[in-house]
Design a protein around this motif. Sequence first.
Motif, short mmCIF file in Angstrom:
data_model
loop_
_atom_site.label_atom_id
_atom_site.label_comp_id
_atom_site.label_asym_id
_atom_site.label_seq_id
_atom_site.Cartn_x
_atom_site.Cartn_y
_atom_site.Cartn_z
N LEU A 91 0.84 -1.20 0.00
CA LEU A 91 0.00 0.00 0.00
C LEU A 91 0.88 1.25 0.00
O LEU A 91 0.62 2.19 -0.76
CB LEU A 91 -0.93 0.01 1.21
N ASP A 94 2.35 1.62 -3.48
CA ASP A 94 1.34 2.08 -4.44
C ASP A 94 0.98 3.55 -4.21
O ASP A 94 0.64 4.26 -5.16
CB ASP A 94 0.07 1.25 -4.34
N HIS A 95 1.02 3.98 -2.96
CA HIS A 95 0.63 5.34 -2.59
C HIS A 95 1.68 5.94 -1.66
O HIS A 95 1.55 5.86 -0.45
CB HIS A 95 -0.75 5.32 -1.93
N GLU A 132 -10.76 0.32 -1.26
CA GLU A 132 -10.35 0.42 -2.65
C GLU A 132 -9.02 -0.27 -2.93
O GLU A 132 -8.76 -0.69 -4.05
CB GLU A 132 -10.27 1.88 -3.10
N HIS A 133 -8.17 -0.41 -1.92
CA HIS A 133 -6.85 -1.00 -2.14
C HIS A 133 -6.71 -2.37 -1.48
O HIS A 133 -5.62 -2.93 -1.46
CB HIS A 133 -5.77 -0.04 -1.64
N THR A 136 -5.76 -4.96 -4.42
CA THR A 136 -4.48 -4.69 -5.11
C THR A 136 -3.29 -4.81 -4.17
O THR A 136 -2.22 -5.23 -4.59
CB THR A 136 -4.48 -3.30 -5.77
N ALA A 137 -3.45 -4.42 -2.90
CA ALA A 137 -2.34 -4.50 -1.95
C ALA A 137 -2.40 -5.78 -1.11
O ALA A 137 -1.46 -6.07 -0.37
CB ALA A 137 -2.35 -3.28 -1.03
#
Length: 176
Positions: A91, A94-95, A132-133, A136-137
Amino acid sequence: MSGVRPETAAPRGGSASRGGAGTRGAPGARSGATRGANRAGGEERALTSVAAGDRFRGEEPEHIPRLWHVTLSVSGARAPLTEVRRALEQLAHDHPFLLTSRYADDHAEIRYWEEARDLHDAAAVALRLWGEHRQTAGLPPWEIVGLEVIDRATYHQRIAAGYGPAPATPVGVHPF
């Protein structure tokens, strides 16, 4: 924010940037074409740029993005610590706006800065972050159990008073 001050008209035959937003819908305001028609022949006014953070006369401060310090707390069923750490590191990758993440096998806390128009916008973004993540994470299926959103001035007041995490808290993902 428009790059044209309300008192500045677009060049004759042109239009103000962003659909003529220079008038901001002020009562009695005239369009750029009307102002241009009232000038002496050949007189044109140049567009004026506005530095970041400048305000138009009468513009409300809530239209200018501000920085908000967000602390998001999540909790749920136990998960292997190595998986929780790996997911929080993903995470953060990604961010990169994430400052710190602290975790245990059944809860975690994420701290970061968010730029938003107001507290409502910053909170809305924060409340969507985990869900939302999650896929993906590879985040655990935990629920949000706490949210704090404070403005920059309040954050610095707390730090000065000795409350909250010290500014020297290492950035990254750490166990509780």
